[in-house]
Design a protein around this motif. Structure first.
Motif, PDB file in Angstrom:
ATOM      1  N   ALA A 173      -6.300   8.734 -28.177  1.00 18.63           N
ATOM      2  CA  ALA A 173      -5.274   7.731 -28.505  1.00 18.63           C
ATOM      3  C   ALA A 173      -5.203   7.577 -30.164  1.00 18.63           C
ATOM      4  O   ALA A 173      -4.021   7.406 -30.656  1.00 18.63           O
ATOM      5  N   ASP A 213      -1.574  -0.010 -27.584  1.00 19.63           N
ATOM      6  CA  ASP A 213      -2.004   0.699 -26.356  1.00 19.63           C
ATOM      7  C   ASP A 213      -0.651   0.946 -25.665  1.00 19.63           C
ATOM      8  O   ASP A 213      -0.581   2.211 -24.839  1.00 19.63           O
ATOM      9  N   ARG A 265       0.750   4.649 -24.505  1.00 16.89           N
ATOM     10  CA  ARG A 265       0.926   5.068 -23.136  1.00 16.89           C
ATOM     11  C   ARG A 265       2.463   5.549 -22.959  1.00 16.89           C
ATOM     12  O   ARG A 265       2.753   6.507 -22.238  1.00 16.89           O
ATOM     13  N   ALA A 307       3.029   8.980 -24.642  1.00 14.61           N
ATOM     14  CA  ALA A 307       2.404  10.014 -23.820  1.00 14.61           C
ATOM     15  C   ALA A 307       3.194  10.237 -22.625  1.00 14.61           C
ATOM     16  O   ALA A 307       3.152  11.301 -22.104  1.00 14.61           O
ATOM     17  N   ALA A 363       0.957  11.871 -20.150  1.00 13.75           N
ATOM     18  CA  ALA A 363       0.053  10.946 -19.426  1.00 13.75           C
ATOM     19  C   ALA A 363      -0.733  11.317 -18.229  1.00 13.75           C
ATOM     20  O   ALA A 363      -1.933  10.866 -18.015  1.00 13.75           O
ATOM     21  N   ILE A 409      -3.768  13.254 -19.359  1.00 14.87           N
ATOM     22  CA  ILE A 409      -4.870  12.243 -20.323  1.00 14.87           C
ATOM     23  C   ILE A 409      -5.492  11.368 -19.298  1.00 14.87           C
ATOM     24  O   ILE A 409      -6.693  11.093 -19.410  1.00 14.87           O
ATOM     25  N   GLU A 410      -5.028  10.795 -18.455  1.00 13.47           N
ATOM     26  CA  GLU A 410      -5.528   9.969 -17.507  1.00 13.47           C
ATOM     27  C   GLU A 410      -6.756  10.688 -16.609  1.00 13.47           C
ATOM     28  O   GLU A 410      -7.543   9.824 -16.090  1.00 13.47           O
ATOM     29  N   TYR A 416      -7.567   7.629 -22.296  1.00 10.20           N
ATOM     30  CA  TYR A 416      -6.866   7.891 -23.727  1.00 10.20           C
ATOM     31  C   TYR A 416      -8.388   7.763 -24.829  1.00 10.20           C
ATOM     32  O   TYR A 416      -8.016   7.991 -26.033  1.00 10.20           O
TER      33      TYR A 416
END
Length: 577
Positions: free
Chosen positions: A429, A441, A445, A448, A454, A457-458, A464
């Motif tokens: 982040a 945030d 998101r 991303a 996304a 990253i998740e 993040y």
């Protein structure tokens, strides 16, 4: 003495810090004098037949002075550390501000390890000069002078002898200051080169391993280390020679004065108390000189490093804001980017990187600049970002020469996704927020998600909040690139620059990145610099560079029909694939 104007100017106004250090140093000298006088008084009374009661109060005073001196020594050490940290903080702040002002262009012909050694080790080496040496110079001038005045009142001959010895200790070592300075500069230069080599080796560890070049690099580093060893020994040898002469003077001076005093006491021309005072205070005359010699040698590497620091601080900026330029609100400008007769030659080179470049990128349109390596594509990006200024011609935004815009305002209009994506140590982040630190945030998101980042990253251990190591080497090239795209999307600048954004990724990652780049370019003024011609087919205009000039301009289909250099490049890349 090492009273270098450049060094004094480098630290700024530190008179307050130095005043405290000098004051404490003089108080310590005064306490030592008081201790010596009280000790001489006690011994003189005892040797002339006084009992313990007769020296009771001098002993109490002596104990008090010893305690006071201990407190002053502690206070002086604290003050010296405060001075050192204050000066280093101030100099590092100036250096980093200057380096940021110089920008990437300054580093094009310099090794980052050499600059790093100046910023870190060079500043550290200045500590002794400011916190120890400079205060001791003042103490050496004032403290012994006061003692000599007192001794002259009691015994002029002894004062003259001590004064002559003090002058010899101060003046004689200065005769080879220049030689020692050259040795210090050689030592510092060798240290900087070795530091740069080590950083190169660490950053290129993968390449060294894959090419079995570890042993060759070890040999190179060993040779560099040996050069540093020899330079250090030469510097140390000169320092020891100087220290030997100084130490001899520090010991010979008091010994000579005391020997003359004893002879005169034996002949009856000097009283016992004066002899004892001479015995105890003559050493105190030379104590600050011993400290000065010690700090002089410890601070000399700082003098050598100061040259590199001064070079950085006085380096002329490659670009700069125009203080007399018209005030322009960058936020009100339409994102129309135009290169008008732009030519540029890198400093120290004879051949231009780009020549007579003319084209315009309209809002909502995409212009692609293509060509072989070395044709000048990335140079155009550097000129637009004002890492350099054109040698001839100009670059405008909405008709305004970008040199008339404040650099920060100009760069606020541009988001860049480059080939060499740099991710900083920190969370995912944090890296996405680089262009918009106050982003929520949800905004992170959303950026991303739009960058097709996304999903992976998740899946990271902390999402993040996952901490990325140096250069984020645990991520793939495609993943790093998508984080860079998310960063550009979050910045939401009206001008988007894509500099070889897919050149270092596989075909699967390229598809995801191209999809994300399509979203990023929507509605923005987009300049694409590409080597892979398959990524620019849909651009409204394609510009082919060759030999630093524009060779062909058109859309993909038209350029292919011409069967010129563009068509040949496309055919060559298709054959390679």
């Amino acid at each position: 003495m090492m009273l270098h104007r450049a060094l004094l100017a480098l630290a700024g106004d530190i008179r307050g810090h130095l005043g405290v250090n000098v004051g404490l140093g003089l108080l310590i000298t005064l306490a030592n004098v008081g201790q010596g006088l009280l000790t001489a008084l006690v011994f003189a009374r005892l040797l002339t037949g006084a009992d313990l009661a007769g020296v009771q109060w001098p002993l109490v005073g002596l104990a008090a002075v010893v305690l006071l001196r201990a407190g002053l020594v502690i206070a002086a050490e604290i003050a010296a550390q405060r001075t050192a940290h204050a000066v280093k903080l101030r100099i590092r702040s100036r250096l980093f501000t200057k380096l940021l002002a110089l920008g990437p262009g300054y580093l094009t012909d310099r090794r980052s390890g050499d600059v790093q050694s100046t910023l870190v080790d060079g500043v550290e080496s200045l500590e002794t000069y400011y916190s120890r040496y400079l205060p001791t110079v003042a103490v050496c001038l004032l403290g012994p002078a006061g003692i000599l005045v007192y001794l002259a009142a009691r015994d002029p001959l002894s004062a003259v002898v001590i004064a002559l010895c003090v002058l010899v200790v101060l003046v004689l070592p200065r005769l080879w200051d220049r030689t020692l300075g050259k040795a210090g500069a050689e030592h510092w230069g060798t240290f900087g080169r070795l530091n740069a080599d080590y950083i190169d080796a660490m950053q290129g560890m993968t390449a060294l391993k894959s090419f079995n070049a570890v042993e060759r690099e070890r040999t190179t580093l060993g040779a560099r280390a040996n050069q540093l060893y020899k330079a250090s020994m030469r510097h140390l040898g000169l320092s020891l020679f100087d220290s030997g002469i100084t130490t001899f003077g520090l010991l010979a001076g008091p010994a000579l004065a005391i020997a003359l005093g004893v002879l005169r006491f034996a002949s009856g021309s000097l009283d016992l108390f004066t002899l004892l005072v001479l015995l105890l205070l003559s050493r105190e005359c030379f104590r600050p000189l011993g400290d000065l010699s010690k700090y002089w040698h410890a601070g000399y590497l700082g003098v050598a490093a100061a040259k590199k620091i001064d070079e950085l601080l006085t380096a002329p900026p490659l670009i700069g804001d125009r203080p007399d330029g018209p005030a322009v609100d960058a936020r009100s400008l339409r994102p129309v980017v135009a290169f008008e007769g732009v030519s540029f030659t890198y400093p120290g080179r004879d051949v231009p990187a780009v020549q007579d470049i003319d084209f315009t990128v309209e809002p909502g349109h995409t212009v692609a600049v293509v060509g072989e390596s070395g044709s000048g594509k990335s140079t155009l990006v550097g000129l637009l970002m004002r890492y350099f200024d054109p040698s001839h011609g100009r670059i405008t935004v909405d008709g305004h020469d970008i040199r008339a815009l404040p650099v920060e305002d100009l760069r606020s209009l541009i988001a860049v996704v480059s080939q060499d994506t740099y991710l900083f140590t920190g969370t995912v982040a944090d890296n996405i927020r680089l262009g918009k630190p106050d982003a929520t945030d949800e905004e992170v998101r959303a950026a991303a998600l739009a960058a097709n980042a996304a999903e992976f990253i998740e899946e990271l251990p902390g999402g993040y909040d996952t901490e990325l190591g140096e250069r984020a080497l645990t991520l793939s090239g495609g993943q790093r690139q998508r984080i860079a795209i998310a960063r550009a999307l979050l910045k939401d600048a009206p001008i988007l620059v894509l500099d070889e954004a897919t050149s270092s990724v596989d075909s699967v990652s390229e598809a995801a990145i191209q999809q994300a780049l399509g979203r990023a370019a929507r509605g923005r003024t987009t300049l694409v610099v590409a080597h892979r011609l398959s990524t620019v087919r849909d651009a409204e205009q394609i510009i082919l560079l060759g030999d630093s000039r524009i060779r062909e301009v058109g859309v993909h289909d038209d350029l292919m029909r011409r069967r010129g250099d563009y068509a040949r490049l496309v055919a060559a890349q298709s054959a390679d694939n």
